[in-house]
Design a protein around this motif. Sequence first.
Motif, PDB file in Angstrom:
ATOM      1  N   ALA A 195       0.749  -1.080  -0.209  1.00 23.94           N
ATOM      2  CA  ALA A 195      -0.137  -0.082  -0.137  1.00 23.94           C
ATOM      3  C   ALA A 195       0.933   1.109   0.036  1.00 23.94           C
ATOM      4  N   VAL A 196       1.743   1.239   0.831  1.00 21.60           N
ATOM      5  CA  VAL A 196       2.865   2.315   0.871  1.00 21.60           C
ATOM      6  C   VAL A 196       3.451   2.784  -0.431  1.00 21.60           C
ATOM      7  N   LEU A 197       4.097   1.698  -1.065  1.00 21.90           N
ATOM      8  CA  LEU A 197       4.681   1.818  -1.891  1.00 21.90           C
ATOM      9  C   LEU A 197       3.878   2.102  -3.259  1.00 21.90           C
ATOM     10  N   SER A 198       2.826   1.670  -3.180  1.00 20.25           N
ATOM     11  CA  SER A 198       1.638   1.904  -4.362  1.00 20.25           C
ATOM     12  C   SER A 198       1.573   3.456  -4.083  1.00 20.25           C
ATOM     13  N   MET A 199       0.957   3.681  -2.925  1.00 19.59           N
ATOM     14  CA  MET A 199       0.669   5.349  -3.221  1.00 19.59           C
ATOM     15  C   MET A 199       1.783   6.118  -3.175  1.00 19.59           C
ATOM     16  N   ILE A 200       2.891   5.957  -2.776  1.00 18.81           N
ATOM     17  CA  ILE A 200       3.990   6.761  -3.053  1.00 18.81           C
ATOM     18  C   ILE A 200       4.442   6.853  -4.520  1.00 18.81           C
ATOM     19  N   VAL A 201       4.771   5.728  -4.894  1.00 17.97           N
ATOM     20  CA  VAL A 201       5.350   5.272  -6.415  1.00 17.97           C
ATOM     21  C   VAL A 201       4.304   5.962  -7.252  1.00 17.97           C
ATOM     22  N   GLY A 202       2.988   5.903  -7.269  1.00 13.35           N
ATOM     23  CA  GLY A 202       2.007   6.056  -8.081  1.00 13.35           C
ATOM     24  C   GLY A 202       1.871   7.426  -8.114  1.00 13.35           C
ATOM     25  N   ALA A 203       1.969   8.222  -7.024  1.00 10.64           N
ATOM     26  CA  ALA A 203       1.872   9.656  -7.046  1.00 10.64           C
ATOM     27  C   ALA A 203       3.097  10.351  -7.582  1.00 10.64           C
ATOM     28  N   VAL A 204       4.398   9.963  -7.085  1.00 14.32           N
ATOM     29  CA  VAL A 204       5.368  10.652  -7.568  1.00 14.32           C
ATOM     30  C   VAL A 204       5.720  10.507  -9.031  1.00 14.32           C
ATOM     31  N   LEU A 205       5.756   9.139  -9.618  1.00 18.10           N
ATOM     32  CA  LEU A 205       6.162   8.728 -11.026  1.00 18.10           C
ATOM     33  C   LEU A 205       4.697   9.470 -12.028  1.00 18.10           C
ATOM     34  N   ALA A 206       3.781   9.699 -11.514  1.00 21.53           N
ATOM     35  CA  ALA A 206       2.911  10.106 -12.202  1.00 21.53           C
ATOM     36  C   ALA A 206       2.722  11.529 -12.701  1.00 21.53           C
ATOM     37  N   VAL A 207       3.454  12.311 -11.560  1.00 24.81           N
ATOM     38  CA  VAL A 207       3.800  13.873 -12.011  1.00 24.81           C
ATOM     39  C   VAL A 207       4.645  13.959 -13.185  1.00 24.81           C
ATOM     40  N   VAL A 208       5.791  13.069 -13.408  1.00 29.58           N
ATOM     41  CA  VAL A 208       6.652  13.391 -14.382  1.00 29.58           C
ATOM     42  C   VAL A 208       6.315  12.781 -15.549  1.00 29.58           C
ATOM     43  N   GLN A 209       5.165  12.226 -15.839  1.00 31.27           N
ATOM     44  CA  GLN A 209       4.873  11.535 -17.209  1.00 31.27           C
ATOM     45  C   GLN A 209       4.532  12.766 -18.034  1.00 31.27           C
ATOM     46  N   SER A 210       4.479  12.259 -19.426  1.00 30.50           N
ATOM     47  CA  SER A 210       4.105  13.387 -20.264  1.00 30.50           C
ATOM     48  C   SER A 210       2.976  12.953 -21.179  1.00 30.50           C
ATOM     49  N   ASP A 211       2.758  11.917 -20.828  1.00 31.57           N
ATOM     50  CA  ASP A 211       1.456  11.260 -21.704  1.00 31.57           C
ATOM     51  C   ASP A 211       0.184  11.112 -20.521  1.00 31.57           C
ATOM     52  N   VAL A 212      -1.005  11.641 -21.093  1.00 30.70           N
ATOM     53  CA  VAL A 212      -1.794  11.538 -20.082  1.00 30.70           C
ATOM     54  C   VAL A 212      -2.426  10.258 -19.747  1.00 30.70           C
ATOM     55  N   LYS A 213      -2.384   9.262 -20.288  1.00 30.44           N
ATOM     56  CA  LYS A 213      -2.655   8.109 -20.228  1.00 30.44           C
ATOM     57  C   LYS A 213      -1.984   7.593 -19.276  1.00 30.44           C
ATOM     58  N   ARG A 214      -0.694   7.644 -19.637  1.00 31.47           N
ATOM     59  CA  ARG A 214       0.342   7.079 -18.529  1.00 31.47           C
ATOM     60  C   ARG A 214       0.088   7.783 -17.009  1.00 31.47           C
ATOM     61  N   MET A 215      -0.057   9.030 -17.109  1.00 32.62           N
ATOM     62  CA  MET A 215      -0.404   9.822 -15.836  1.00 32.62           C
ATOM     63  C   MET A 215      -1.615   9.035 -15.283  1.00 32.62           C
ATOM     64  N   LEU A 216      -2.752   8.957 -15.858  1.00 28.28           N
ATOM     65  CA  LEU A 216      -3.709   8.222 -15.259  1.00 28.28           C
ATOM     66  C   LEU A 216      -3.259   6.792 -14.976  1.00 28.28           C
ATOM     67  N   ALA A 217      -2.584   6.136 -15.435  1.00 32.99           N
ATOM     68  CA  ALA A 217      -2.257   4.674 -15.245  1.00 32.99           C
ATOM     69  C   ALA A 217      -1.433   4.879 -13.722  1.00 32.99           C
ATOM     70  N   TYR A 218      -0.457   5.670 -13.576  1.00 33.13           N
ATOM     71  CA  TYR A 218       0.171   5.871 -12.344  1.00 33.13           C
ATOM     72  C   TYR A 218      -0.806   6.270 -11.358  1.00 33.13           C
TER      73      TYR A 218
END
Lengths: 516, 928
Positions: free
Chosen positions: A300-323
Amino acid sequence: MSVASLLAAADTVPAPDVEWSALSPFLVVVVGACLLLPIAGLLPRRTRVAWSALFTIAVALGAIGASAWVWHDLSRVGPTERTTVAGAYAVDKFSLFLIVVICVGVILATLLTEGYLRREDLPGAEAYLLYLASASGAIIMVTAADLIVLFIGLEVLSIAAYVLAGLHRRRLRSGEAALKYFVLGGFSSAFFLYGVALIYGATGTTNLVGIAEYLATHRLLDEGLLLAGIGLLIVGFAFKVGGVPFHVWTPDVYQGSPSPVVAFMASVVKAAAFAGMLRVVVVALSTHRLDWQPILYAIAVLSMIVGAVLAVVQSDVKRMLAYSSINHAGFMLAAVSTGADEGIAAVLFYLAAYTVLIGGTFGIVTLFGRRGDGHHDIDDYRGLARREPFLALALTIFLLAQAGTPLTAGFLAKFYVIQAVVDAGSWWLGLVAMLAATISAFLYLRIVLTMYAGVTDADVEVAEPTAEPVRRIHVPLGAKVAIAAALVLTIAIGVVPDPLTHASRTARPELVAPGD
Amino acid sequence: MTALLTLHAVTGAIAILFGRRLGRRAVYVAGLGPLVTFAWLIAEFGTILDREPITESVRWVPRLGLDFDLRADGFGALMLLLVAGIGVLVFVYSNAYFPPNKEGLGRLIGLVGLFAGSMVGLVLADNLLILYGFWELTTITSFLLIGNDHTDARARAAALQALLVTGAGGLAMLAGLLIVGHEAETFSLSGLIADPPAPSTALTVGLALVLVGAFSKSAQWPFHGWLPGAMVAPTPVSAYLHSATMVKAGVYLIARLAPAFAGPVGWWRPAVVTIGLTTMVVGGLRALRQTDLKLLLAFGTVSQLGMMVAVFGLGTADAVAAGSVLLLGHAAFKAAAFMVVGALDHAHGTRDLRRLPRPERGQRPVALIGAIAAASMAGVPFALGFVAKEYDLEALQHSPWAPGLVTAAAVVGSALTAAYSLRFFWGSIGRMATESPDPAVAARRSPPGLVVPGLVLTAATFVAGVVPDVLDRLVSASAASLRPTVGSVHLDVFHGFNLTLVLSLVALGGGALIFALRRPLEPVLALGGELPVTAATGYAAALRALNRTADRVTGVVQNGSLPIYLGVIVLTAAIVPGTLLLSGAWNDGDGAIVDSWSQAAIAALILGAAAAATALHRRFTAALFLGVVGYAMAGLFVVRGAPDLAVTQVGIETLTTVLFVLVLRRLPDRFEQRTAAPMRVLRIGVAVVVGLTVFGLALATGAEDPATTVSDTFIERAYPDGHGRNVVNVILVDFRGFDTLGEITVLAAAAIGAVALARAGRRPGGVRDSAAPPPVPLDRITVLEVSTKVVFIALSTAAIYLLLAGHNQPGGGFAGGIVAGAAVALRYISGGIESVRRLSRSKPWTPLGVGLITAAGAAIVPLLFGGSVLESGVHTLDVPVLGEVKLTSALAFDTGVFLVVIGLAMMVFESFGDDPPARSRDTAGGTR
């Protein structure tokens, strides 16, 4: 070999007692899927896409109706749960709640797919058939009271989902997504099956009631086998929900798959996997909470943090939403990890809210993708608010809701999770959740600001006259209905959350011996 | 009260929706909210000031205790007075300030109306979560108001910063409120204050988070960076949100909580008061360096908010009363000062104090307002600001924590305040103009709408400064609602010659001195502004760090490579359960893994072949070695006494190897470029870990005895019930007949799917076709052809024998079918696809379908005789050559299986085995 003969045969075999009425939501979907194929074949090619979609929606609505009927029946008759087919299925309010969620996911995805198939000039019917097939797998998963049945549900769900990922046959990325999803999913299914085997080895049964009873009455001298089994089951579930580190497939698959399919994957597949996790891990294995809790905490902790942090730097909206979906999965996992009733209710509420949100979000993302489904770079969204004010506003509301803004469905979803976590005494997890929510809020704002900004930026001004005139996005009727419905639900759940809250709290998974 | 909130929402929404048509007239719509609220407040003032809070509750989510509780008590009324009173004045001011038809004006005004509503809700909310909801609404409306001019990049950046800082603070606060609420077992604000929970770690964390939220909202150091940035918003918005009301939300919360927690929670006072006073000094120093009057006021607001936080943070009886006065005083003079700046801006088109000219006759009222506001700000006697400062210094002197230190700091801060007040005054009347007035800066008369609201505020400042008694009841009620033990408060201008007065005068004098010596002091002042980590750089650095880290992580773990994804998943999945498995003593089953030497030899062969298959570079050879693994497995089955399995295994192995070769013809000869050595080591490592785990799992599963076993029952009942001595076969066709039926259906579907896929991939002009090398044609050898014919017949006979004998001896439909498939493969190898096609006139899918129907028929026929599905019957025949043959109905079923398998084999050859078409052979020749 026809279904009819099998059904006829079932009467003559000394078969377990089957309560057909309790299984009616499932039967509606399965029979609907079987009927869809010949019906779609008989339809003329031109109208096939639309009529099949209509039929699929009718089937899903029928399943919702059947669930409501069984729900009502359960409330009226007394015992709030019943098992059927020799204890292999547990029809309780928990499963009915999730069946409704799954069917809503199917309806939203179908509505979006209709326009998508026309726009991309893809043949009809298969997508809907796969939706229904996958949904029937999901229904098996949420109803299963036996690990083997659960596994069958998992496979039915997954195999159809693999194919769905590759639905857009002419896009290479779609095929790549399907292949990756399939290979990795195959491994995770294998791990899951290993887990089932180990748990069977440790307890001598695959029935959840049997496992719970065995563990409650026996003290195992050697828990290694059981614990390894639990670990492997969690791996299987975590893969399906996209929890870190089993999330690696998510960004690629979300980016490559057709956008409406992503809405389906993010809602239905997640709902089914969480249902399985709740029923198996939280309820049946509740005696070993202290053993599985740390694993879930970590994921849970890893998912929340990794998902949030990596989402921020994506440039593709679908990838962002994936994270961001990984981030959402982390939230739900945090609620699961409490192992408490509030946590279960929070997950159910979250799943229901998330299904609506993600349906709406990907509905608009589908439209913004335009023909070819390729315009998903964040720069493609620049200035959309000026050209498509209503779509942009709707997407803004969906994204704000995902960020957890009050008066939307997303706020209460996050709120219940954090409340459940804090109530369970692990307030540090609540803090991590808030931190993750803060970071991910940045991501949603980034998309919103991009849409509302840039209209007058110098570069766009220069580009505008030279670029070919950007045509208004054509919004098909199905997408209109889906987005409007999702919008209404998002706000309605946020303002009047009580009915859904009530339902999610009533819908506790039960374990009942087959004799009842 | 709910009606008031609804009114705000409705009027605000109308103003936004019809903003384009209404234009500036939107103020009449949106202004209705504050106006009615103000009227309501005046009507209810008596009740509230008599310390009778008005409460109202609407059930919302009762299951959570989340009800819409509103409560107007003394402090709430004081805040409401600011929100509604200044709100009305700001709307009046806006009507004069904005041009009638500015783009997006209706929206702006509507948002201000919505903001007023959120603020009303915030100060009235008695439920922590409702309070949080309104808190976030003010954040969002503030964000939208700052960024209203979306064509301005600076405005967007400022809006985003404000939203991120206050929004993040708000989320932290939510977490804090949840923890505090959980500790207190109530979410009612009044309930929490009345019965605060005992100090604990959880409470400490919760309160700290709430304070973070409050500090960020009230622009306390180090979160204060967003407030000066927010000054890009239009001046009425700045006057209302960013000085008088919204930024006080944090102060409001601290004021509410301090009386309950400042005492019991030991770190509260040091932390809150220190932050507050630091902010006061930092803000004051920065204000002294500004040239834009609005920025000067913004830093002044930061400074004053620091003072409020420090005073309210004490939570003592003196402090709550003093803080209440300060709130009133600050709101009055700061809003007035902003209105002055707005009027000057309106008249001269600039806010730069280096360019503002001296006021002309028409500007005198504006200058007067500015003068009184500045005086109140500086704390000159006979202005409300002086009264407030007196009481604040008094309260700080009686601070339970470090009274000397905090008083000294407050005096320094006050001196700075006096200095920047002078700077404001001097600047606003054009005394600091460094150049002769710009001819472009032509003065316009200020319309009365810009002057009257300021005059009202100034008059209030002056009256309350001279006769502070008028505020007695309000301040008493406010203080009492914060801290019930406070008696009635009586405000005086003059308390006699005491330390406080001296300190006040010291502050004033010091301020004048600093202002007078501003040029020599320049370097010292500069120091204050450039602390190592300022808010702005910290904010930027945090954003950059987040971006960079995430970027780097993505590059490593999410590069799109399937092997890496698989490695991550598989390794985690292996390590976690593997460790759990090792935690128990799992290997105490039967110790004997190896029974005989032959097993060891076969195992070595398997291992060697497997290793070779992974190490080899040529696909073809690797496939052959995989075949070796399969045959050796069959050997293992033989040694363990399972001939049936062995037969099937050999058949399958033969068939799959041939099929492998068929497919490999279309692939490159060698595997692709090898990976670098470190990567290879890593891969080997992952493989070893995973392999060991799976080995351990297999061992553990085998070691455990399942509680019940079906195999004994099966063996026992195989002959009497199933009429067969080959238990495996009886299980397949009888006990588990349904499963078999399902399996062959799947098999048939898979065969059809494989053919369809192969055909799809062979579409002319397809991408795949042109990329792959042309398949190598097989040569024909006569000797081989003849001998295959002989072997083919032998194999076919064997296949049929296996089928017929299978029920009692090793064999069965599946094994027979596989052997027959191998025979077909032989035909193929010798004669190509034509030879296979010549085998029968029927298409390959005919045996497939016939087999399926036969099997299904065998399942259903017993029903006709009143039996159950797959019920087996038996009939003994005396056949001349073969002797006694027992015909069971299972044989028909088995025949179905047999046919399906043959059909499958033929279909695979049909789809993958046809020789390359002439076209591609020609192109291949051409390149050669």
